[in-house]
Scaffold this motif. Structure first.
Motif, PDB file in Angstrom:
ATOM      1  N   LYS A 119       0.810  -1.214   0.000  1.00  0.00           N
ATOM      2  CA  LYS A 119       0.000   0.000   0.000  1.00  0.00           C
ATOM      3  C   LYS A 119       0.845   1.267   0.000  1.00  0.00           C
ATOM      4  CE  LYS A 119      -4.413  -1.395   1.927  1.00  0.00           C
ATOM      5  NZ  LYS A 119      -5.125  -1.532   3.196  1.00  0.00           N
ATOM      6  N   ILE A 143       2.922   3.137  -1.869  1.00  0.00           N
ATOM      7  CA  ILE A 143       3.230   3.105  -3.300  1.00  0.00           C
ATOM      8  C   ILE A 143       4.629   3.621  -3.629  1.00  0.00           C
ATOM      9  CG2 ILE A 143       2.545   4.042  -5.537  1.00  0.00           C
ATOM     10  CD1 ILE A 143      -0.335   3.883  -4.418  1.00  0.00           C
ATOM     11  N   LEU A 156      12.964   5.213   4.369  1.00  0.00           N
ATOM     12  CA  LEU A 156      12.577   5.291   5.764  1.00  0.00           C
ATOM     13  C   LEU A 156      11.627   6.466   5.988  1.00  0.00           C
ATOM     14  CD1 LEU A 156      13.416   3.503   8.049  1.00  0.00           C
ATOM     15  CD2 LEU A 156      14.982   5.280   8.788  1.00  0.00           C
ATOM     16  N   SER A 157      11.925   7.567   5.311  1.00  0.00           N
ATOM     17  CA  SER A 157      11.054   8.734   5.426  1.00  0.00           C
ATOM     18  C   SER A 157       9.663   8.409   4.914  1.00  0.00           C
ATOM     19  CB  SER A 157      11.610   9.896   4.597  1.00  0.00           C
ATOM     20  OG  SER A 157      12.930  10.139   4.967  1.00  0.00           O
ATOM     21  N   ILE A 158       9.630   7.727   3.794  1.00  0.00           N
ATOM     22  CA  ILE A 158       8.330   7.373   3.223  1.00  0.00           C
ATOM     23  C   ILE A 158       7.564   6.480   4.183  1.00  0.00           C
ATOM     24  CG2 ILE A 158       7.235   6.065   1.370  1.00  0.00           C
ATOM     25  CD1 ILE A 158       9.648   7.042  -0.386  1.00  0.00           C
ATOM     26  N   ALA A 172       7.974   6.317   7.421  1.00  0.00           N
ATOM     27  CA  ALA A 172       7.605   7.102   8.602  1.00  0.00           C
ATOM     28  C   ALA A 172       6.377   7.960   8.313  1.00  0.00           C
ATOM     29  CB  ALA A 172       8.778   7.972   9.045  1.00  0.00           C
ATOM     30  N   ILE A 173       6.385   8.566   7.131  1.00  0.00           N
ATOM     31  CA  ILE A 173       5.253   9.424   6.764  1.00  0.00           C
ATOM     32  C   ILE A 173       3.974   8.586   6.653  1.00  0.00           C
ATOM     33  CG2 ILE A 173       4.300  10.825   4.878  1.00  0.00           C
ATOM     34  CD1 ILE A 173       7.274  11.740   4.403  1.00  0.00           C
ATOM     35  N   TYR A 174       4.130   7.401   6.066  1.00  0.00           N
ATOM     36  CA  TYR A 174       2.973   6.507   5.919  1.00  0.00           C
ATOM     37  C   TYR A 174       2.418   6.093   7.283  1.00  0.00           C
ATOM     38  CZ  TYR A 174       0.200   2.427   4.557  1.00  0.00           C
ATOM     39  OH  TYR A 174      -0.816   1.531   4.389  1.00  0.00           O
ATOM     40  N   LYS A 197       2.717   7.627  10.070  1.00  0.00           N
ATOM     41  CA  LYS A 197       2.112   8.781  10.713  1.00  0.00           C
ATOM     42  C   LYS A 197       0.698   8.977  10.178  1.00  0.00           C
ATOM     43  CE  LYS A 197       5.033  12.304  12.316  1.00  0.00           C
ATOM     44  NZ  LYS A 197       6.029  13.284  11.877  1.00  0.00           N
ATOM     45  N   LYS A 198       0.586   8.827   8.874  1.00  0.00           N
ATOM     46  CA  LYS A 198      -0.704   9.067   8.235  1.00  0.00           C
ATOM     47  C   LYS A 198      -1.724   7.983   8.600  1.00  0.00           C
ATOM     48  CE  LYS A 198      -1.655   9.645   3.641  1.00  0.00           C
ATOM     49  NZ  LYS A 198      -1.145   9.720   2.259  1.00  0.00           N
TER      50      LYS A 198
END
Lengths: 451, 623
Positions: free
Chosen positions: B573, B575, B607-609, B611-613, B615-616
């Motif tokens: 999920k 992407i 890792l950022s992606i 982490a952002i996911y 969080k969201k």
């Protein structure tokens, strides 16, 4: 992250053509819905197609559509660029249609953020793109481009490799203590290597100072007693150079009275008179606000009156500014000399009369000399261009100071490697070789829309 | 027949695992193909070494056996890196290959709840993806948990030159079916290789030409209680030998005959203990390589040539050995050989060492792709503790990277996997200043106690030590050195005759030239605690700045470590994840963001992606 985003990526209202950029998984599908022409879902990547943007059946604009499929695109996602020809109102209409059909308006810097997150560019490159967009002068543009091509990354990487190899050697010595085959690094041998790296970082910092000047210009504070001629000096400077901007209220600076360009470098002129309504600036020197302006200025021009005795307060101020770039401008040379120049401890003294334009050349030449502006013009730009990067290099340098301190105190090599590693980490942070959550938002929020 | 826990394999991992589960109180069976090979040392005759010595200390602190058995059986011991900082000091003992296994076997025989059974395991019995027993050649034994510690015996193949034999070390029977069965169950099987050098007859060596290597002149122990079992003046000697031009020529001339270079082997060997032909090919410019002669035992004459491991045919080996100075007439008792074996991909393990595929099946040691007795034992005790915890419905013991080398080892294995036999190195530990030889008990005793491996009495001793350390630290901050109590001796040492200030001893000790013993000798400080307490306090004071720095890094790690990744996360999920990162994350399924960060192939941007996911999607409850 899975949203498809869009934004106008050219400056609004400037030029005949504006480009709307769409990026994301659904970009082709969405644009296809409002495009009257070839079926965009069937075309090859990196191709341009002529057609119309339509709302139901009414033509909105005649356009060229560029289709670029992932991953060979700026964001590594499917990207479509729509070249609109119809001016602001039809561009806005096209944007609105995209939003209605499933796009989201991009946040500032979101395209570049995606480019970074998808591994297309590294942090320095990302930051430089932001700088490029905002660059006002040619020099600034050159500086930004330098970042984009990864010059700084290359330099930082080289320094990191040197440090990594020192640490690797220390590690090998630790893990294979009994093997004579491997060179044993001692404090004595590490010291010159660290000194060399420190020198490199210092050079980078110094050059970056120039980078900062190119990017942000030189903040010049004009100070002096009332009626000494500050305003007329300012006005003459601005008048002669056709002020680009006037009266911009800044956030960090209090008041920028105007900007002029000198040898391609922006001078931000700040007249301290603006914050001093009735009282003498020199008497108010204790006041934080004035002090702050002077502190933050890259250059202070103190205006004195040729026709008056120098006051103690003026002399105190000169003394206080000993470690700053200071020019003492002695005004009103057309009047009788009263000033005692011998008392002034400053090597940059310029005489002048603000009514006489030629005298200003001497002042400008002095500024060029102090900041070496001639040289900035010709040297190549390997600079760190923002304060985040500069402060990281400063931290990295501090780590090296700790290594050297440890060497002085006879600390064991394996302990020194802790500070060396810290230095490597700081440098890594500059090129985004380490993960830090706060960092990303911080960087990308500074971006303009459309990139 | 039923046991709570069955441990298959009597090597270093198996001994620790079986001892742990039995001591905790679970009915345990240890299955070994040959009881004579319990705690066998088929390779080098030493326990410990850089980083490895600290693993042994850690095992001891947790309540394991390797440390104490090594203390009782070694014939020489020394502290490596003693001239460097406290973080990298590590013990190495020359263990007697007869005494060590003997004492281990006795200890296991005296362990309550533990039965040793001889037999070959033919099959693992699994029901609903849960292990329920094993099949020996003639019988079935049921169990609740199974720990596999089969070492190098899975489909092992011994290689000498272009000849090979399908057997394990010492010509023992290999296990033919187990790895096929594991493959059937869904395990990814790796083929690894390791090697061992020649053994030479002590009586055929001209020692007069060799340089002696002796043990340390002070007492050292692996065990935290500091019980001494040896006489430091009666330690055995090791010797140094060097390869020379002649040796190198022999090797270069015969390279194609080596099993490794001749293409007769398929397994991947460890970079960290390369064969001598590897070293000569890779480091062409080196004029000589250092070798160590180590006695295997006081009870027989085999001398081990450390650093000379090779898979050359025996005639070449003869020439190689005889080219060494002092070994011109040496008699080779055992030829060097390489061994290939099957291992499972450790990415298929949870950090508890339970396999992800089969519930209640744990694995430890070389089967997980590691190399080394210490690495095996370290996993063994953790597998034992966690098998017991699992059966009791408790959370597993997962040592963090800032707590133990064993934590580093297991985290590396289950997060990064390995393509070659994994050997512990100090450089693998990012917090090595915290993972010292001297503070193993302070780091880990509590976990051993909680698990039920450390008695209340021993644990109280640790608490007392901890207490004394804190008391001493406080006292040093209170006590002052002034011009009135400073002694002539100290004035001479600090080279300051005008000493006029008053400074507390804590800060005074930060001076490089001052140490606690000096303060005690000069009667500035009263001696009332044990040596360990003083040593500990001295390190804490002298290296305070560096320790603080590492603790700050640990804090960052723990913050990331606290960001749990939901077990049911669907990476498809997300992407924008790079496909390599996605594939790795799907395979490894890290428990935390910190673990994800350590996966090779998952870069900061991925890792950022992630982490952002997180969080969201899970923002409210997780962050």
């Amino acid at each position: 992250m899975e949203d498809t985003i869009c934004a106008v990526s050219t400056a609004m209202g400037v030029g005949a053509i504006s480009i709307i950029r769409v990026s994301g998984n659904d970009s082709i599908k969405i644009v296809n819905k409002i495009f009257n022409g070839i079926d965009l879902q069937t075309v090859d990547t990196h191709t341009i197609h002529y057609g119309f943007i339509v709302d139901n059946n009414s033509k909105i604009d005649e356009v060229l559509v560029t289709v670029m499929k992932a991953p060979r695109t700026y964001t590594k996602e499917d990207i479509i660029e729509i070249n609109c020809h119809g001016g602001i109102s039809s561009t806005n209409k096209v944007l609105e249609l995209l939003l209605l059909n499933g796009c989201r308006l991009a946040e500032p810097g979101e395209f570049t953020k995606r480019a970074f997150l998808n591994g297309r560019i590294d942090l320095i490159e990302a930051e430089s793109v932001g700088d490029l967009i905002n660059s006002e002068t040619d020099k600034k543009r050159k500086l930004s481009l330098n970042g984009v091509t990864g010059n700084i990354s290359k330099l930082i990487n080289k320094i990191r490799e040197t440090l990594l190899s020192i640490n690797a050697n220390i590690e090998v010595n630790i893990d294979y203590p009994e093997y004579e085959d491997i060179e044993v690094l001692t404090n004595k041998e590490i010291k010159p290597k660290i000194l060399k790296v420190k020198e490199d970082l210092e050079k980078l910092l110094k050059e970056s100072q120039n980078g900062k000047i190119i990017k942000n210009g030189i903040d010049v504070a004009i100070v002096g007693k009332p009626n000494v001629g500050k305003s007329s000096l300012l006005n003459t400077l601005l008048g002669n150079d056709k002020a680009i901007v006037t009266n911009i209220a800044g956030t960090t600076r209090d008041i920028v009275e105007g900007k002029i360009i000198l040898n391609g470098i922006v001078l931000n002129l700040i007249d301290t008179a603006g914050i001093r309504d009735t009282e003498d600036i020199i008497e108010k020197i204790g006041v934080d606000k004035s002090k702050k302006i002077i502190e933050q200025a890259d250059l202070v021009i103190l205006v004195l009156n040729y026709n008056e005795k120098i006051t103690k307060k003026e002399l105190d101020l000169i003394n206080e500014l000993k470690n700053k770039n200071l020019i003492v401008y002695i005004n009103k040379t057309d009047l009788e000399k009263q000033i005692d120049v011998d008392k002034i401890d400053c090597k940059n003294i310029v005489y002048g009369n603000t009514l006489n334009v030629e005298n200003l050349e001497e002042l400008k030449n002095k500024i060029v000399e102090i900041f070496n502006l001639e040289q900035i013009e010709t040297s190549d730009f390997t600079y760190l261009s923002n304060s985040r990067q500069i402060s990281l290099v400063k931290n990295a340098k501090k780590s090296l100071d700790n290594v050297l301190l440890g060497i002085e105190n006879g600390i064991e090599v394996d302990m020194l490697s802790i500070d060396i590693k810290e230095c490597i980490d700081y440098l890594g942070e500059i090129i985004g070789a380490s993960y830090k959550e706060e960092l990303l938002d911080e960087i990308f929020k500074n971006f303009c829309l459309g990139k | 027949m039923f046991y709570d826990v069955i441990v298959v394999g009597g090597g270093h991992a198996g001994c620790e695992a079986a001892h742990a589960t039995a001591t905790i109180g679970l009915k345990t069976a240890l299955i070994t193909a040959n009881i004579k090979n319990i705690a066998d040392m088929p390779c080098n005759p030493s326990i410990g070494g850089t980083a490895k010595g600290i693993i042994v200390r850690d095992i001891d602190a947790l309540g394991g056996l390797m440390g104490i058995v090594a203390d009782k059986s070694h014939i020489q011991i020394k502290m490596l890196n003693n001239g460097k900082g406290p973080a990298v000091r590590s013990l190495r003992a020359q263990a007697d290959k007869i005494t060590y296994p003997k004492i281990m076997l006795e200890t296991l025989k005296n362990t309550k709840n533990l039965t040793i059974i001889e037999g070959m395991v033919e099959d693992i019995i699994v029901e609903n993806n849960k292990v329920v027993g094993i099949k020996l050649e003639e019988k079935i034994i049921n169990c609740s948990a199974l720990i596999l510690t089969t070492g190098t015996y899975l489909k092992s193949k011994i290689l000498i030159g272009n000849t090979n034999k399908l057997e394990g070390p010492h010509g023992e029977k290999r296990s033919n079916h187990l790895s096929d069965r594991l493959k059937e169950l869904g395990f990814d099987i790796l083929r690894l290789k390791t090697g061992t050098p020649q053994r030479i007859d002590r009586n055929s060596i001209d020692f007069s030409k060799l340089k002696e290597e002796t043990g340390d002149d002070v007492y050292w122990t692996f065990n935290c209680e500091n019980e001494i079992y040896y006489d430091k003046d009666k330690q055995a000697k090791c010797y140094l030998v060097y390869t020379n031009e002649k040796t190198h020529k022999i090797i270069n001339d015969n390279l194609e005959k080596s099993a490794m270079y001749g293409g007769y082997a398929e397994g991947i060997g460890p970079r960290y203990c390369p064969s001598i032909e590897d070293k000569i090919v890779r480091f062409k410019d080196k004029e000589r390589h250092q070798l160590f002669l180590e006695p295997e035992s006081l009870y027989y004459d085999d001398i081990y040539i450390q650093g000379f491991s090779t898979s050359m045919p025996i005639d070449v080996q003869e020439k190689m050995v005889h080219s060494l100075e002092g070994l011109e007439n040496a008699k080779i008792l055992k030829y060097a050989y390489a061994i290939e074996y099957d291992a499972i991909n450790p990415l298929q393990l949870k950090p508890s060492l339970e396999t992800k595929i089969i519930e209640n099946l744990f694995t430890a040691g070389q089967i997980n792709g590691t190399s080394g007795y210490e690495e095996a034992a370290g996993q063994g005790i953790i597998a034992g503790i966690n098998a017991a915890k699992k059966l009791k419905g408790k959370e597993p013991l997962i040592l963090k990277r800032n707590e133990s080398y064993i934590g580093v080892l297991i985290d590396d294995l289950v997060t990064k996997g390995t393509k070659e036999p994994y050997r512990m190195l100090t450089s693998r530990a990012e917090f090595r200043l915290l993972l010292r030889h001297d503070n193993a008990d302070l780091r880990l005793r509590k976990y051993g106690y909680e698990a039920g491996l450390i008695t209340k009495e021993k644990y109280n001793k640790l608490l007392e030590k901890e207490n004394n350390i804190n008391k001493l630290l406080d006292e040093l901050k209170e006590l002052k050195i002034t011009k009135n109590n400073i002694t002539k001796n100290i004035l001479n040492i600090i080279k300051d005759n005008n000493f006029n200030t008053s400074i507390n001893l804590y800060d005074f000790l930060k001076r490089p030239e001052i140490n606690i013993n000096l303060l005690i000798d000069e009667n500035i400080l009263e001696k009332k605690y044990t040596k360990e307490v003083y040593d500990q306090v001295e390190i804490l004071i002298k290296y305070e700045g560096y320790i603080k720095k590492e603790l700050k890094e640990v804090e960052k790690l723990l913050k990331l470590e606290s960001k749990k990744i939901p077990k049911d996360i669907d990476y498809d999920k997300i992407i924008n994840l790079a496909s390599e990162a996605k594939q790795k994350l799907k395979e490894i399924r890290p428990l935390t963001l910190a673990q994800a960060a350590r996966i090779s192939g998952v870069n900061p941007a991925d890792l950022s992606i992630l982490a952002i996911y997180l969080k969201k999607e899970y923002g409210k409850d997780e962050h």
